[in-house]
Design an enzyme around this catalytic site. Structure first.
Site, PDB file in Angstrom:
ATOM      1  N   LYS A  81       0.868  -1.184   0.000  1.00 16.47           N
ATOM      2  CA  LYS A  81       0.000   0.000   0.000  1.00 16.47           C
ATOM      3  C   LYS A  81       0.899   1.227   0.000  1.00 16.47           C
ATOM      4  O   LYS A  81       2.043   1.161   0.442  1.00 16.47           O
ATOM      5  CB  LYS A  81      -0.895   0.005   1.244  1.00 16.47           C
TER       6      LYS A  81
ATOM      7  N   ASP B  26      -6.905   4.320  -4.672  1.00 19.13           N
ATOM      8  CA  ASP B  26      -7.602   4.194  -3.382  1.00 19.13           C
ATOM      9  C   ASP B  26      -8.213   5.576  -3.151  1.00 19.13           C
ATOM     10  O   ASP B  26      -8.412   6.332  -4.126  1.00 19.13           O
ATOM     11  CB  ASP B  26      -6.618   3.789  -2.254  1.00 19.13           C
TER      12      ASP B  26
HETATM   13  P1  NDP Z   1     -12.972   7.759  -2.936  1.00 12.71           P
HETATM   14  O1  NDP Z   1     -11.927   8.772  -2.703  1.00 12.71           O
HETATM   15  O2  NDP Z   1     -13.485   7.542  -4.298  1.00 12.71           O
HETATM   16  O3  NDP Z   1     -14.240   8.060  -1.993  1.00 12.71           O
HETATM   17  C1  NDP Z   1     -14.105   8.140  -0.614  1.00 12.71           C
HETATM   18  C2  NDP Z   1     -15.450   8.540  -0.022  1.00 12.71           C
HETATM   19  O4  NDP Z   1     -15.359   8.456   1.390  1.00 12.71           O
HETATM   20  C3  NDP Z   1     -15.841   9.965  -0.345  1.00 12.71           C
HETATM   21  O5  NDP Z   1     -17.235  10.071  -0.380  1.00 12.71           O
HETATM   22  C4  NDP Z   1     -15.252  10.733   0.849  1.00 12.71           C
HETATM   23  O6  NDP Z   1     -15.898  11.973   1.102  1.00 12.71           O
HETATM   24  C5  NDP Z   1     -15.527   9.764   1.973  1.00 12.71           C
HETATM   25  N1  NDP Z   1     -14.522   9.944   3.024  1.00 12.71           N
HETATM   26  C6  NDP Z   1     -13.187   9.862   2.916  1.00 12.71           C
HETATM   27  N2  NDP Z   1     -12.580  10.112   4.088  1.00 12.71           N
HETATM   28  C7  NDP Z   1     -13.594  10.360   4.951  1.00 12.71           C
HETATM   29  C8  NDP Z   1     -13.631  10.680   6.325  1.00 12.71           C
HETATM   30  N3  NDP Z   1     -12.507  10.782   7.059  1.00 12.71           N
HETATM   31  N4  NDP Z   1     -14.853  10.851   6.894  1.00 12.71           N
HETATM   32  C9  NDP Z   1     -15.996  10.741   6.175  1.00 12.71           C
HETATM   33  N5  NDP Z   1     -16.013  10.452   4.859  1.00 12.71           N
HETATM   34  C10 NDP Z   1     -14.839  10.248   4.274  1.00 12.71           C
HETATM   35  O7  NDP Z   1     -12.386   6.398  -2.310  1.00 12.71           O
HETATM   36  P2  NDP Z   1     -12.816   4.907  -2.609  1.00 12.71           P
HETATM   37  O8  NDP Z   1     -14.281   4.833  -2.821  1.00 12.71           O
HETATM   38  O9  NDP Z   1     -11.901   4.347  -3.610  1.00 12.71           O
HETATM   39  O10 NDP Z   1     -12.428   4.184  -1.229  1.00 12.71           O
HETATM   40  C11 NDP Z   1     -13.341   4.124  -0.138  1.00 12.71           C
HETATM   41  C12 NDP Z   1     -12.901   3.040   0.830  1.00 12.71           C
HETATM   42  O11 NDP Z   1     -12.853   1.775   0.134  1.00 12.71           O
HETATM   43  C13 NDP Z   1     -11.506   3.217   1.433  1.00 12.71           C
HETATM   44  O12 NDP Z   1     -11.493   2.660   2.732  1.00 12.71           O
HETATM   45  C14 NDP Z   1     -10.637   2.360   0.527  1.00 12.71           C
HETATM   46  O13 NDP Z   1      -9.441   1.955   1.162  1.00 12.71           O
HETATM   47  C15 NDP Z   1     -11.569   1.190   0.288  1.00 12.71           C
HETATM   48  N6  NDP Z   1     -11.265   0.384  -0.881  1.00 12.71           N
HETATM   49  C16 NDP Z   1     -11.205   0.947  -2.124  1.00 12.71           C
HETATM   50  C17 NDP Z   1     -10.932   0.164  -3.216  1.00 12.71           C
HETATM   51  C18 NDP Z   1     -10.976   0.711  -4.604  1.00 12.71           C
HETATM   52  O14 NDP Z   1     -10.889  -0.095  -5.537  1.00 12.71           O
HETATM   53  N7  NDP Z   1     -11.134   1.997  -4.812  1.00 12.71           N
HETATM   54  C19 NDP Z   1     -10.606  -1.254  -3.063  1.00 12.71           C
HETATM   55  C20 NDP Z   1     -10.810  -1.772  -1.736  1.00 12.71           C
HETATM   56  C21 NDP Z   1     -11.090  -0.953  -0.688  1.00 12.71           C
HETATM   57  P3  NDP Z   1     -15.139  13.329   0.669  1.00 12.71           P
HETATM   58  O15 NDP Z   1     -15.210  13.352  -0.823  1.00 12.71           O
HETATM   59  O16 NDP Z   1     -15.913  14.400   1.337  1.00 12.71           O
HETATM   60  O17 NDP Z   1     -13.723  13.206   1.173  1.00 12.71           O
END
Ligand code: NDP
Length: 468
Positions: free
Chosen positions: A149, A189
């Site tokens: 990571k 991510d």
């Molecule tokens: P994105 O950046 O596309 O989206 C993240 C979302 O979560 C946004 O809506 C963001 O809101 C919100 N968010 C982020 N940080 C916070 C916080 N501290 N408090 C509240 N809301 C928060 O990321 P992903 O969708 O890619 O990833 C989301 C999760 O899934 C993570 O844990 C990631 O590690 C996990 N994941 C992702 C994979 C992938 O293929 N993308 C694979 C496996 C796991 P805002 O825009 O306001 O920041």
């Protein structure tokens, strides 16, 4: 009905539980003491290790060959940690300094594989927790991928495209010397989507003068896989579908609450809608929307455009569709059958877990990595609801990344249907492994199942490879 939980409460990192003092658990205490001493100031990492150690230590007692070779101790120590300066220049010609990281955690079963996160909360401990989780997750996918990571404390929010490019080029200028299609293959991510992967890939190609599958999550035009953007969200729902089927249920007619509105949340919502469920909530870091009538496909398209193109806030959905927006809170107080936390780590605590149970929620699948605190997981397991931990439930993303690597190596391209079929069968297989290792009397403990199922393959490979 709406939650009063404050964002700050749920954001708090929970301190690892103090194990009770039975003989077996005393060992856990001693083991965790060493881990805590070695990784001081990294609460998320310690939390992730404890959650795994709780199931692996008793298993090692019954399988002394792992114990003798100190496999768990070795798995907890990253093979390599890279930390570097990233200097770049913003649109006002001012120098900016960020910190870059890559954790190469374990390569026993394949090249390091795992995403890059760009977010101001990124630090060594957060990335070590994510890399550690990735080792088990990648093993569960059945594909030959080790765990890694990386990322940076760079905040993409509010930056222009030019600034994003400047940062990505500088980040890759250092990272490129450590990665390669057979060494370490990063992906996206939080904060790293198609745009960032494009800039990173372009810089790698320019410096190394080679066109290889060094990153996944690429656009289709330069070696990406169809279904990769959808894979994590779809995979989470496929996994939840399998869990529901063990109790003779389907998604049809169920009410679903989702946190986040990024990549994972968007495609989890899409698949739920396709399966006949009603998604009533999505969120971002500023709060959540509650759409009692349900988020339909056209409404979801609005969210996709809002988040992926105009990069706005979720409140704009509530303004547009005249529904409720609750600022600064999470959606866990809403009535639902299924909850899919898809935003970030430790976003769902014990109080939120109890609120979900009280409101009738019977299924939780983690789209995000470690979104439920250990205390919340304890509530779910205690109530014997269906609980799918992230390392199993969200493994679809890295699984299709693995399929992207295969397509790049073979220099061919599979259709959406082919990739989706493979994704489905991988999620079914992960579910089967969890049941195999996690079945208890009339209950499947998916946490135990995912930990043991992921561990055995990596542990056997490490044993076979000797003192590495
Ligand atoms: P994105 O950046 O596309 O989206 C993240 C979302 O979560 C946004 O809506 C963001 O809101 C919100 N968010 C982020 N940080 C916070 C916080 N501290 N408090 C509240 N809301 C928060 O990321 P992903 O969708 O890619 O990833 C989301 C999760 O899934 C993570 O844990 C990631 O590690 C996990 N994941 C992702 C994979 C992938 O293929 N993308 C694979 C496996 C796991 P805002 O825009 O306001 O920041």
């Amino acid at each position: 009905m709406l939650s009063n939980m404050s964002a700050s409460k749920t954001k708090k990192v929970s301190t690892p539980k103090k194990p009770a003092s039975t003989n077996g658990v005393g060992k856990l205490e001693r083991f965790m003491q060493k881990v805590s001493d070695k990784n001081a100031g990294e609460p998320e990492y310690i939390q992730a290790v404890q959650e795994v150690a709780e199931t692996i230590l008793p298993f090692m007692d019954k399988n002394p060959r792992y114990k003798k070779a100190k496999i768990l101790e070795r798995i907890c120590e990253p093979e390599r940690v890279l930390m570097f300066r990233v200097s770049w220049v913003n649109d006002k010609a001012e120098y900016q300094i960020n910190r870059g990281f890559r954790i190469e955690m374990n390569s026993a079963i394949g090249p390091y594989k795992g995403g890059l996160r760009f977010h101001p909360t990124v630090n060594l401990g957060v990335l070590k927790f994510l890399a550690f989780e990735q080792v088990f997750k990648n093993s569960l996918t059945t594909l030959p991928m080790g765990g890694g990571k990386g990322g940076s404390d760079f905040d993409p929010k509010g930056k222009t495209d030019n600034e994003i490019m400047s940062f990505c080029q500088s980040f890759m200028t250092e990272l490129q010397r450590h990665i390669g299609p057979d060494t370490d293959v990063p992906a996206g991510d939080i904060g790293v989507g198609g745009r960032e992967i494009g800039y990173l890939f372009g810089q790698y190609k320019r410096i190394r003068n080679e066109f290889t599958g060094v990153l996944t999550g690429k656009a289709i035009e330069f070696g990406g896989s169809l279904i990769r953007p959808e894979a994590t969200g779809y995979g989470t729902v496929y996994f939840a579908k399998e869990m529901l089927a063990t109790r003779g249920k389907s998604f049809q007619g169920l009410v679903v609450v989702i946190s986040g509105s990024g990549n994972v949340a968007q495609f989890a919502a899409e698949k739920c809608i396709e399966f006949g469920a009603k998604v009533v909530s999505m969120s971002d870091s500023s709060g959540y929307i509650y759409d009692k009538a349900g988020i339909t496909k056209p409404k979801l398209n609005f969210i996709k455009k809002l988040k992926n193109v105009t990069r706005g806030r979720i409140k704009e959905y509530a303004d547009r569709y005249q529904c409720e927006f609750v600022a600064g809170q999470k959606p866990w107080g809403l009535k639902c059958d299924v909850a899919l936390p898809c935003a970030t780590q430790n976003e769902l605590d014990a109080k939120a877990a109890q609120a979900l149970i009280k409101n009738g929620c019977k299924t939780v699948a983690e789209g995000a990595n470690m979104p439920c605190t250990p205390e919340a997981v304890e509530v779910f397991l205690g109530e014997k609801i269906l609980f799918g931990p992230g390392k199993a439930a969200n493994a679809g993303g890295v699984a299709v990344s693995g399929l992207e690597m295969s397509q790049n190596a073979l220099k061919l391209h599979w259709t959406s249907e082919e990739v989706d079929t493979k994704l489905k069968s991988i999620m079914v297989e992960i579910h089967r492994t969890c049941v195999q290792y996690g079945a208890e009397d009339n209950f499947v403990n998916y946490v135990k199942g995912a930990n043991l199922g992921g561990f055995v393959k990596v542990a056997d490979a490490m044993l076979a490879q000797g003192m590495v």
